[in-house]
Design a protein around this motif. Structure first.
Motif, PDB file in Angstrom:
ATOM      1  N   GLY A   9       0.831  -1.206   0.000  1.00 32.63           N
ATOM      2  CA  GLY A   9       0.000   0.000   0.000  1.00 32.63           C
ATOM      3  C   GLY A   9       0.857   1.243   0.000  1.00 32.63           C
ATOM      4  N   ALA A  11       2.937   4.056  -2.947  1.00 38.47           N
ATOM      5  CA  ALA A  11       2.468   4.942  -4.020  1.00 38.47           C
ATOM      6  C   ALA A  11       1.795   4.157  -5.149  1.00 38.47           C
ATOM      7  N   TYR A  36      -3.058  -5.394   0.583  1.00 42.87           N
ATOM      8  CA  TYR A  36      -2.342  -6.066   1.673  1.00 42.87           C
ATOM      9  C   TYR A  36      -1.053  -5.301   1.929  1.00 42.87           C
ATOM     10  N   CYS A  54       6.493  15.856  -0.541  1.00 40.64           N
ATOM     11  CA  CYS A  54       6.072  15.002  -1.653  1.00 40.64           C
ATOM     12  C   CYS A  54       6.146  15.696  -3.019  1.00 40.64           C
ATOM     13  N   CYS A 350      19.293   6.691   0.821  1.00 41.25           N
ATOM     14  CA  CYS A 350      19.052   6.450  -0.607  1.00 41.25           C
ATOM     15  C   CYS A 350      17.546   6.415  -0.872  1.00 41.25           C
ATOM     16  N   ALA A 381       9.108  -2.058  -7.738  1.00 42.91           N
ATOM     17  CA  ALA A 381       9.341  -3.512  -7.767  1.00 42.91           C
ATOM     18  C   ALA A 381       9.918  -3.922  -9.124  1.00 42.91           C
ATOM     19  N   GLY A 390      10.662  14.178  -8.886  1.00 47.01           N
ATOM     20  CA  GLY A 390       9.269  13.749  -9.031  1.00 47.01           C
ATOM     21  C   GLY A 390       9.100  12.605 -10.016  1.00 47.01           C
ATOM     22  N   LEU A 393       8.115   8.943  -8.246  1.00 49.08           N
ATOM     23  CA  LEU A 393       6.709   8.834  -7.853  1.00 49.08           C
ATOM     24  C   LEU A 393       5.812   8.837  -9.079  1.00 49.08           C
TER      25      LEU A 393
HETATM   26  C1  LIG Z   1      13.316   9.528   1.787  1.00 54.93           C
HETATM   27  C2  LIG Z   1      12.724   9.378   0.409  1.00 54.93           C
HETATM   28  C3  LIG Z   1      12.280  10.504  -0.250  1.00 54.93           C
HETATM   29  C4  LIG Z   1      11.749  10.366  -1.548  1.00 54.93           C
HETATM   30  N1  LIG Z   1      11.282  11.495  -2.172  1.00 54.93           N
HETATM   31  C5  LIG Z   1      10.762  11.383  -3.417  1.00 54.93           C
HETATM   32  C6  LIG Z   1      10.180  12.509  -4.053  1.00 54.93           C
HETATM   33  O1  LIG Z   1      10.040  13.594  -3.470  1.00 54.93           O
HETATM   34  N2  LIG Z   1       9.729  12.346  -5.338  1.00 54.93           N
HETATM   35  C7  LIG Z   1       9.782  11.144  -5.985  1.00 54.93           C
HETATM   36  O2  LIG Z   1       9.365  11.067  -7.142  1.00 54.93           O
HETATM   37  N3  LIG Z   1      10.271  10.049  -5.378  1.00 54.93           N
HETATM   38  C8  LIG Z   1      10.734  10.132  -4.117  1.00 54.93           C
HETATM   39  N4  LIG Z   1      11.195   9.013  -3.491  1.00 54.93           N
HETATM   40  C9  LIG Z   1      11.073   7.713  -4.187  1.00 54.93           C
HETATM   41  C10 LIG Z   1       9.617   7.206  -4.074  1.00 54.93           C
HETATM   42  O3  LIG Z   1       9.193   7.276  -2.728  1.00 54.93           O
HETATM   43  C11 LIG Z   1       9.499   5.766  -4.573  1.00 54.93           C
HETATM   44  O4  LIG Z   1      10.018   5.682  -5.875  1.00 54.93           O
HETATM   45  C12 LIG Z   1       8.030   5.319  -4.571  1.00 54.93           C
HETATM   46  O5  LIG Z   1       7.468   5.403  -3.282  1.00 54.93           O
HETATM   47  C13 LIG Z   1       7.914   3.885  -5.091  1.00 54.93           C
HETATM   48  O6  LIG Z   1       6.568   3.495  -4.999  1.00 54.93           O
HETATM   49  P1  LIG Z   1       6.181   1.962  -4.780  1.00 54.93           P
HETATM   50  O7  LIG Z   1       4.729   1.937  -4.533  1.00 54.93           O
HETATM   51  O8  LIG Z   1       6.748   1.152  -5.859  1.00 54.93           O
HETATM   52  O9  LIG Z   1       6.935   1.538  -3.446  1.00 54.93           O
HETATM   53  P2  LIG Z   1       6.656   2.063  -1.976  1.00 54.93           P
HETATM   54  O10 LIG Z   1       6.054   3.413  -2.011  1.00 54.93           O
HETATM   55  O11 LIG Z   1       7.919   1.856  -1.258  1.00 54.93           O
HETATM   56  O12 LIG Z   1       5.536   1.076  -1.407  1.00 54.93           O
HETATM   57  C14 LIG Z   1       5.753  -0.290  -1.214  1.00 54.93           C
HETATM   58  C15 LIG Z   1       4.815  -0.739  -0.105  1.00 54.93           C
HETATM   59  O13 LIG Z   1       4.773  -2.156  -0.077  1.00 54.93           O
HETATM   60  C16 LIG Z   1       4.842  -2.603   1.245  1.00 54.93           C
HETATM   61  N5  LIG Z   1       5.396  -3.966   1.182  1.00 54.93           N
HETATM   62  C17 LIG Z   1       6.648  -4.340   0.865  1.00 54.93           C
HETATM   63  N6  LIG Z   1       6.785  -5.666   0.852  1.00 54.93           N
HETATM   64  C18 LIG Z   1       5.575  -6.160   1.177  1.00 54.93           C
HETATM   65  C19 LIG Z   1       5.075  -7.484   1.342  1.00 54.93           C
HETATM   66  N7  LIG Z   1       5.853  -8.544   1.145  1.00 54.93           N
HETATM   67  N8  LIG Z   1       3.782  -7.652   1.694  1.00 54.93           N
HETATM   68  C20 LIG Z   1       2.969  -6.569   1.876  1.00 54.93           C
HETATM   69  N9  LIG Z   1       3.398  -5.295   1.752  1.00 54.93           N
HETATM   70  C21 LIG Z   1       4.678  -5.099   1.396  1.00 54.93           C
HETATM   71  C22 LIG Z   1       5.732  -1.598   1.933  1.00 54.93           C
HETATM   72  O14 LIG Z   1       5.538  -1.586   3.323  1.00 54.93           O
HETATM   73  C23 LIG Z   1       5.267  -0.298   1.262  1.00 54.93           C
HETATM   74  O15 LIG Z   1       4.182   0.292   1.941  1.00 54.93           O
HETATM   75  C24 LIG Z   1      11.698   9.111  -2.191  1.00 54.93           C
HETATM   76  C25 LIG Z   1      12.128   7.984  -1.491  1.00 54.93           C
HETATM   77  C26 LIG Z   1      12.635   8.109  -0.212  1.00 54.93           C
HETATM   78  C27 LIG Z   1      13.070   6.867   0.517  1.00 54.93           C
END
Ligand SMILES: Cc1cc2nc3c(=O)[nH]c(=O)nc-3n(C[C@H](O)[C@H](O)[C@H](O)COP(=O)(O)OP(=O)(O)OC[C@H]3O[C@@H](n4cnc5c(N)ncnc54)[C@H](O)[C@@H]3O)c2cc1C
Length: 413
Positions: A9, A11, A36, A54, A350, A381, A390, A393
């Motif tokens: 859950g 982005a 989940y 954000c 990072c 992933a 940006g 995200l």
């Molecule tokens: C400090 C920081 C600042 C950032 N600032 C920016 C920004 O300003 N602009 C930008 O574009 N990007 C930014 N990023 C990068 C951006 O946050 C990520 O690229 C983005 O959140 C990726 O989205 P995602 O949904 O793939 O992963 P995530 O947002 O990491 O979400 C993955 C989710 O899956 C859950 N999860 C993992 N494994 C499991 C499992 N096995 N079962 C159930 N749940 C699970 C995790 O708990 C998490 O909630 C930043 C990152 C960090 C760390």
């Protein structure tokens, strides 16, 4: 009723849930959507972005800056960047643009982005199952068996894997090639001798990253050979923060995507002035302030500790006057202050992980697996990352929304 399991859950997972709910409404399809999430609540990763503000998108999204750019280009063709932003506007989010096209919520708070997503999924009846870690997704005939860390299982008609950048290889069958994850978009460790005494000092400069030691010139004489352009990996302008282990700051974060141990960073500390013009200026300074030591000669141009480090880099004594014949050497040192990269700095800082599931088995316009219809992988992933601003995200929203829409279409009667 058909079921969609969204794993993660963050982005991409929340964007997938919003779009799947929207699409199933549009098709008047009844579908159970569950997110989940391993941690105690959804969206925590969003709250940490952009220093809590954000930076959710960029007005100049360009697929070329992403790893696996061709895949991203196809995805952005299927769901253009302005449509992603207008979807946020439809959810009630008011956005504003800052320097370099960076888009933030008007409130300057990441909570506003999370709130509009959470309210949308709540109003659509999407279920949130927090504290639920998924350990495996196994295709079984036309469906998927989702296994949880506590031993529980559910079957789902479609699965969107949105688990972010951590190691996730074991979640899918071995048929899905996986590139090992490496933290990037963070500080870099360098040799520390040249930056001793500079901890916490910031400079605005231009930084070039070279793939191998870029000169063999006579350091004692100070004059170095011109850098061979073929080894230039990347170049960024912006703020660099010296740390006791190396360097940080947005310019370094962006270069960290390309850096390897043994590479060389070359800092141009006066980027607006050419090396020849700088040498001429230094000669004039020698004329005017000839009795000053080298560091004092550079005062008004460089901070004293930085000037000291630059002089030391060419074996010039800080308090000795600069000989007329050495102004060109000093100009060269100011324009190319070199540090050898030793590896990633503090990995906790990072922002993304390089690596993840390779893109080849997935369709870029839906994120659906070509091996198992109904299985989607989105966001970090996948082996996709981009510079700060940006872009990361934006990729999460786009890939999540494409998968959500496609999964709802598949589950519709
Ligand atoms: C400090 C920081 C600042 C950032 N600032 C920016 C920004 O300003 N602009 C930008 O574009 N990007 C930014 N990023 C990068 C951006 O946050 C990520 O690229 C983005 O959140 C990726 O989205 P995602 O949904 O793939 O992963 P995530 O947002 O990491 O979400 C993955 C989710 O899956 C859950 N999860 C993992 N494994 C499991 C499992 N096995 N079962 C159930 N749940 C699970 C995790 O708990 C998490 O909630 C930043 C990152 C960090 C760390």
């Amino acid at each position: 009723m058909k079921t969609l399991a969204i794993i993660g859950g963050g982005a991409a997972g929340l964007a997938a849930a919003v779009e799947a709910a929207r699409e199933s409404r549009r098709r008047s399809a009844r579908m159970e959507i569950t997110v989940y999430e391993a941690s105690d609540r959804v969206g925590k990763s969003i709250l940490a972005t952009g220093n809590g503000r954000c930076n959710l998108s960029n007005s100049a999204i360009d697929a070329a800056v992403y790893r696996n750019a061709e895949f991203v280009r196809e995805a952005y063709r299927a769901l253009p960047p302005e449509k992603v932003r207008s979807s946020f506007a439809d959810l009630g989010l008011v956005m504003r643009e800052e320097a370099e096209g960076r888009i933030y919520p008007l409130t300057n708070k990441a909570t506003s982005v999370l709130d509009v997503l959470r309210f949308a999924i709540r109003e659509s009846g999407v279920r949130e199952s927090c504290g639920t870690e998924v350990v495996a997704v196994t295709p079984v005939e036309e469906r998927f068996l989702v296994c949880f860390a506590d031993g529980g299982t559910v079957f789902a008609d479609a699965v969107i894997l949105a688990c972010g950048g951590g190691p996730a290889q074991s979640l899918l069958p071995p048929a899905y090639p996986y590139a090992g994850v490496l933290p990037v978009l963070g500080p870099l460790k360098t040799d520390v001798a040249p930056i001793k005494g500079l901890n916490n000092i910031r400079v605005r400069c231009e930084v070039s990253l070279y793939g191998r030691p870029c000169e063999s010139g006579d350091k004692a004489a100070g004059r170095r050979k011109a850098l061979p352009s073929p080894s230039l990996k990347a170049c960024e302008a912006g703020e660099v923060l010296f740390r006791d282990y190396g360097v940080s700051g947005i310019a370094i974060f962006d270069l960290s995507r390309f850096a390897e141990a043994g590479d060389v960073l070359s800092l141009d500390l006066v980027p607006e002035t050419s090396e020849d013009a700088l040498a001429a200026d230094l000669s004039l300074r020698v004329e005017r302030f000839g009795s000053r030591g080298a560091v004092e000669l550079l005062s008004g141009m460089l901070l004293a500790p930085v000037a000291r480090a630059v002089c030391a880099s060419i074996g010039m004594r800080a308090d000795d006057p600069v000989a007329r014949g050495r102004t060109a050497d000093l100009a060269c040192a100011v324009k190319s202050f070199r540090l050898e990269v030793r590896g990633a700095g503090d990995v906790r800082q990072c922002q993304v992980s390089r690596g993840g599931f390779e893109v080849a088995p997935f369709s870029p316009d839906t994120m659906e697996s070509r091996l198992h219809a109904g299985l989607y992988v989105v966001g970090e992933a996948l082996d996709i990352d981009a510079p700060c601003g940006g872009y990361n995200l934006h990729w999460a929203w786009t890939s999540g929304a494409l998968a959500g829409r496609a999964a709802a279409g598949r589950c519709a009667p």
